[in-house]
Design a protein around this motif. Structure first.
Motif, PDB file in Angstrom:
ATOM      1  N   VAL A 272      31.643  -8.766 -23.716  1.00 21.79           N
ATOM      2  CA  VAL A 272      32.863  -8.046 -23.321  1.00 21.79           C
ATOM      3  C   VAL A 272      34.018  -8.444 -24.228  1.00 21.79           C
ATOM      4  O   VAL A 272      34.777  -7.591 -24.703  1.00 21.79           O
ATOM      5  CB  VAL A 272      33.209  -8.325 -21.848  1.00 21.79           C
ATOM      6  N   LYS A 276      36.285  -6.239 -27.329  1.00 23.02           N
ATOM      7  CA  LYS A 276      37.746  -6.137 -27.450  1.00 23.02           C
ATOM      8  C   LYS A 276      38.195  -6.397 -28.886  1.00 23.02           C
ATOM      9  O   LYS A 276      39.103  -5.734 -29.382  1.00 23.02           O
ATOM     10  CB  LYS A 276      38.410  -7.129 -26.492  1.00 23.02           C
ATOM     11  N   ARG A 304      28.125  -2.318 -20.193  1.00 19.72           N
ATOM     12  CA  ARG A 304      29.280  -1.453 -19.903  1.00 19.72           C
ATOM     13  C   ARG A 304      28.888  -0.033 -20.295  1.00 19.72           C
ATOM     14  O   ARG A 304      29.378   0.514 -21.272  1.00 19.72           O
ATOM     15  CB  ARG A 304      30.504  -1.932 -20.666  1.00 19.72           C
ATOM     16  N   GLN A 307      31.646   2.832 -20.479  1.00 18.44           N
ATOM     17  CA  GLN A 307      32.535   2.636 -21.624  1.00 18.44           C
ATOM     18  C   GLN A 307      31.794   2.910 -22.932  1.00 18.44           C
ATOM     19  O   GLN A 307      32.356   3.491 -23.866  1.00 18.44           O
ATOM     20  CB  GLN A 307      33.068   1.204 -21.628  1.00 18.44           C
ATOM     21  N   GLU A 505      32.370  -0.941 -13.617  1.00 22.00           N
ATOM     22  CA  GLU A 505      33.424  -0.042 -14.092  1.00 22.00           C
ATOM     23  C   GLU A 505      34.731  -0.307 -13.349  1.00 22.00           C
ATOM     24  O   GLU A 505      35.808  -0.362 -13.955  1.00 22.00           O
ATOM     25  CB  GLU A 505      32.988   1.416 -13.894  1.00 22.00           C
ATOM     26  N   ASP A 508      36.228  -3.952 -14.355  1.00 17.59           N
ATOM     27  CA  ASP A 508      36.939  -4.056 -15.621  1.00 17.59           C
ATOM     28  C   ASP A 508      38.349  -3.471 -15.559  1.00 17.59           C
ATOM     29  O   ASP A 508      39.141  -3.667 -16.485  1.00 17.59           O
ATOM     30  CB  ASP A 508      36.142  -3.362 -16.731  1.00 17.59           C
ATOM     31  N   VAL A 566      33.708 -12.252 -15.414  1.00 19.53           N
ATOM     32  CA  VAL A 566      35.045 -12.018 -14.877  1.00 19.53           C
ATOM     33  C   VAL A 566      35.295 -13.058 -13.790  1.00 19.53           C
ATOM     34  O   VAL A 566      34.559 -13.116 -12.800  1.00 19.53           O
ATOM     35  CB  VAL A 566      35.180 -10.595 -14.306  1.00 19.53           C
TER      36      VAL A 566
END
Length: 664
Positions: A272, A276, A304, A307, A505, A508, A566
């Motif tokens: 993740v 970015k 993901r 995305q 989803e 995030d 997360v």
């Protein structure tokens, strides 16, 4: 033609490859007018010397742009136009090298040397031998090349790295130091020395060397990208981050810095975060194909999927040539069971790369799931023609062969192959033999399975007819998310194949999760897809084994969480007596690995087994057979339960949430 070719040649020499291609294509168009036979040329033809030159130069330009397939195409045509020159074979060798066809490249370089003494053929042979792991031969070729050109740093770099591979570290270091003494103001000389220090893993000398590089060459921000890569490779991630921070302060617009940091996170399985950094590179260079591929790869590995699809479809609008962009997009559609969309993407893949056996296998599987068996067969055959060991294609082959058997026979084999308690079920073989009868109804099949299963097995069942229609109809919303300020509230009703994707989803989109409380409400959730529960654990847990599935033969299949996750200030899991199976796995996984987890409610159901499903859509039947036990860190709750940290007798959500808000 001659003028355009000469202009194109000069532009290639100056590094203006895109501009050169325009002139060279004009030269080739004129050549086609002069000699129409050149358009579809497939045999040798003797013409004036200047006729083959624009093809050679265009191949050279594409090689420099690293489009080696195009480069090879033009070089092949150049070599059909006689007479040939040694540099044409060098260019062909370079194209083959770029395509990782090292043995073929060596043949082309040898052909060049048979016609003359072109020095770049020796350099090309050195690189080819190096990548083939034939280091003694590589060193010999680099030495010959350097005897012909004592100033070329590429040749010195090749020799340095070859010496390192031969464990001649001191000699490599001496040579790198000699290069710096000869070229004290050349940034590339210092870059080569940094590579030696990185290879020998002398972290202190490497740090000092990089410090001197940044002071001596303040305008070369690319040094920071090398620093990030070096420190990451050596496991000093803190130093890699410091290098990135310094680079951003100096020049945030350098895409290579962000790519290097993305690569560093990918190396640590922090997908993740990697995505970015790659995204920053994409924002800076939207036309840079590799950055888009990197971002897609990171999103795919991070699961993901939504995305990945959104970005992949956007990137697909650009004139990129790589098949990886539609490949990742198609795989994410496939993982979401969007089979029609997966087919559309994979058809684009095989259009760009007709030799991608995995893409054909995915096409086959997608058509199989849509019950278009003729198309499924067509594509698994193509996949196996390209690679006879493709596991997915072989699996589809078995499925297609199985689909031709009578329904009862197929269910019999499914039950025999998958049922966990098959060895302890009395008279199971005799009972299952009844499924060999022709033209059995789904009700008759269900009755046989009911008698064949273990008497104490409450979880194996057959669903058919109207009940099947109700179960497989439109799926109710399985995940609800509510932003309650300092609380992120999730209600998960069941675990379907895409529950994890919907959960992630929403996850995030939560701002500053580390300052919030996460509530996962699993009351009444009787379980479902184990993959889905494990993927949610992956999103919330640091690197660990989330669970292990153990089948009847003792075979264990472990699920893993990567390092990316997360984090929340506090996590509350709400449970009751109907919380079972995959819900218990999620609860147990979170409470086992995270100290911030509190379980609120009542004792859970206690279902430590999972099932495998057989489905026939045409006959409207589904067999759900217990297939495995599951463990979290060797703990199983079969015939037991999960006890909450805080008991709540009430079934009302507000009574649970009072404890959450009170911070219990």
């Amino acid at each position: 033609m001659i003028k355009n070719n000469a202009t194109g040649h000069r532009l290639v020499e100056k590094g203006k490859y895109e501009e050169a291609i325009g002139y060279l294509e004009k030269a080739i168009d004129y050549a086609y007018k002069m000699e129409p036979a050149l358009i579809d040329l497939n045999h040798e033809i003797k013409l004036d010397d200047h006729m083959g030159a624009p093809f050679n130069n265009l191949g050279w330009a594409y090689n420099e742009l690293e489009d080696y397939e195009q480069g090879l195409e033009y070089m092949e045509k150049s070599l059909l136009i006689l007479p040939n020159q040694d540099w044409e074979y060098v260019n062909k060798g370079n194209a083959l090298y770029g395509l990782n066809e090292y043995e073929a490249a060596l043949e082309s370089f040898d052909q060049a040397l048979s016609m003359g003494n072109e020095k770049y053929a020796y350099y090309g042979k050195g690189r080819s031998f190096y990548d083939l792991g034939r280091y003694e031969e590589a060193l010999e070729q680099f030495d010959i090349y350097l005897s012909m050109d004592e100033t070329d740093l590429d040749g010195f770099e090749g020799k340095v790295y070859t010496l390192l591979q031969l464990n001649q570290h001191e000699e490599a270091s001496r040579l790198a130091n000699d290069i710096i003494r000869q070229e004290p103001d050349n940034y590339e000389a210092y870059r080569i020395k940094a590579g030696v220090l990185e290879y020998t893993e002398d972290i202190n000398l490497l740090k000092e060397h990089y410090r001197s590089m940044t002071e001596r060459f303040p305008g070369h921000t690319e040094v920071y990208a090398q620093m990030i890569a070096s420190y990451s490779m050596l496991g000093d991630f803190e130093q890699a981050e410091s290098s990135y921070d310094a680079a951003v302060q100096k020049d945030h617009s350098n895409a290579d810095i962000h790519i290097a940091m993305g690569d560093a996170h990918m190396g640590r399985s922090m997908y993740v975060q990697a995505a970015k950094y790659y995204d920053q590179a994409v924002q800076l260079q939207p036309q840079h194909e590799e950055s888009s591929i990197n971002k897609l790869r990171a999103l795919y590995n991070a699961r993901r999927n939504y995305q990945c699809i959104a970005f992949g479809e956007e990137a697909g609008k650009q004139e990129f040539s790589s098949s990886l962009i539609p490949w990742f997009t198609g795989q994410c559609h496939f993982d979401l069971e969007h089979y029609a969309e997966a087919i559309q993407a994979m058809e684009r893949v095989v259009e760009l790369d007709p030799n991608d056996d995995d893409a054909y296998a995915t096409l086959s599987y997608s058509y199989y799931m849509l019950e278009e068996y003729d198309r499924a067969e067509e594509y698994w055959e193509k996949s196996l023609e390209l690679y006879s060991g493709n596991s997915m294609a072989l699996y589809i082959e078995d499925l297609l062969q199985d689909s031709r058997r009578p329904l009862g026979e197929r269910i019999k084999h499914f039950f025999q192959d998958n049922y966990l308690y098959i060895a302890s079920s009395p008279d199971v073989d005799t009972i299952l033999s009844e499924l060999d009868k022709q033209d059995m109804t789904t009700a008759e099949i269900a009755a046989v399975i009911e008698r064949a299963k273990h008497p104490q097995d409450m979880f194996t069942s057959v669903i058919y007819g109207d009940e099947y229609d109700r179960l497989t109809g439109s799926i109710e919303q399985d995940v609800i998310y509510e932003d309650q300020g300092t609380i992120a509230y999730f209600r998960i009703y069941e675990f379907n194949f895409n529950t994890d994707d919907r959960f992630i989803e929403y996850l995030d989109q939560i701002p500053n999760p580390e300052a919030k409380k996460l509530v996962i409400d699993l009351r009444g959730n009787t379980g479902g897809n184990m993959d889905s529960a494990n993927n949610i654990l992956d999103a919330l847990l640091p690197e660990c084994v989330t669970s292990m599935l153990i089948e009847r033969d003792g075979y264990a299949d472990s699920y893993y969480s990567d390092a990316d996750y997360v984090a929340f200030k506090k996590i509350y899991v709400l449970v009751d007596g109907d919380t079972a199976s995959a819900s218990e796995l999620l609860t147990m996984g979170l409470s086992t690995y995270l100290p911030v987890v509190t379980i609120i409610g009542q004792d859970t159901y206690g279902k430590g087994v999972g099932q495998r499903v057989f489905e026939d859509k045409a006959n409207r039947i589904m067999v759900i057979a217990v297939n495995h036990y599951w463990n979290v860190r060797q703990n199983n709750i079969m015939y037991s339960h999960i006890s909450p940290d805080i008991y709540v007798k009430s079934s009302k959500l507000e009574d649970y949430m009072k404890l959450v808000k009170a911070g219990r």
